[in-house]
Design an enzyme around this catalytic site. Structure first.
Site, PDB file in Angstrom:
ATOM      1  N   HIS A 185       0.846  -1.191   0.000  1.00 50.71           N
ATOM      2  CA  HIS A 185       0.000   0.000   0.000  1.00 50.71           C
ATOM      3  C   HIS A 185       0.883   1.242   0.000  1.00 50.71           C
ATOM      4  O   HIS A 185       2.045   1.193   0.369  1.00 50.71           O
ATOM      5  CB  HIS A 185      -0.971   0.019   1.187  1.00 50.71           C
ATOM      6  CG  HIS A 185      -0.314  -0.054   2.527  1.00 50.71           C
ATOM      7  ND1 HIS A 185       0.236  -1.214   3.038  1.00 50.71           N
ATOM      8  CD2 HIS A 185      -0.131   0.889   3.483  1.00 50.71           C
ATOM      9  CE1 HIS A 185       0.720  -0.979   4.249  1.00 50.71           C
ATOM     10  NE2 HIS A 185       0.524   0.296   4.540  1.00 50.71           N
ATOM     11  N   HIS A 223       0.986   5.271   1.198  1.00 49.12           N
ATOM     12  CA  HIS A 223       0.425   6.363   1.993  1.00 49.12           C
ATOM     13  C   HIS A 223       0.603   7.666   1.221  1.00 49.12           C
ATOM     14  O   HIS A 223       1.687   7.936   0.702  1.00 49.12           O
ATOM     15  CB  HIS A 223       1.183   6.530   3.323  1.00 49.12           C
ATOM     16  CG  HIS A 223       1.034   5.404   4.265  1.00 49.12           C
ATOM     17  ND1 HIS A 223       0.142   5.419   5.307  1.00 49.12           N
ATOM     18  CD2 HIS A 223       1.672   4.203   4.335  1.00 49.12           C
ATOM     19  CE1 HIS A 223       0.247   4.293   5.979  1.00 49.12           C
ATOM     20  NE2 HIS A 223       1.166   3.542   5.415  1.00 49.12           N
TER      21      HIS A 223
END
Length: 139
Positions: free
Chosen positions: A102, A104
């Site tokens: 992922h 950010h």
């Protein structure tokens, strides 16, 4: 598409659990982080499961970065932030706590007190040159 039934981010990305979603396409879901570092902090989650940068398909990784630029630009325009941090951690030692790749995206404001940094080392010039030569041989 590979999904890990035990992965919370697979479930969030694929709509199993409700989220504060701000964007979705066939490959990614972008949600507001549940524990944000700053207002507008969001996560780009691939719908397919990849543990980290070392497992993700290069094409998918490339599209994730293109999406990061798109999301960051929209956040900057809408929130009026002064800058953006784009952070992607790999491994426990690097701060990864959920083992699903992922990205950010963290809006930043002057004097916001959000500290994303590290102490800077003071390497010797000769050590740096030797390290650069060693690492350049890998490519």
């Amino acid at each position: 598409m590979m999904v890990d039934d035990n992965c919370i981010f697979c479930k969030l990305a694929n709509g199993v659990f409700p989220t504060n979603k701000i964007y979705e396409d066939d490959e990614f879901t972008v949600i507001l982080d549940a524990s944000p570092a700053n207002e507008g902090h969001c996560l780009i989650l691939p719908k397919q499961h990849f543990k980290d940068l070392f497992e993700i398909d290069e094409e998918v990784a490339g599209r994730a970065i293109k999406l990061a630029k798109k999301i960051a630009t929209k956040l900057k325009d809408e929130l009026g932030c002064d800058g953006i941090n784009i952070v992607q951690n790999n491994g426990t030692a690097a701060g990864q706590t959920v083992f699903h790749f992922h990205v950010h995206i963290i809006p930043r404001y002057e004097n916001d007190g959000c500290n994303i940094g590290w102490p800077q080392m003071k390497p010797d010039d000769a050590e740096q040159a030797a390290l650069a030569e060693r690492l350049a041989k890998l490519f």
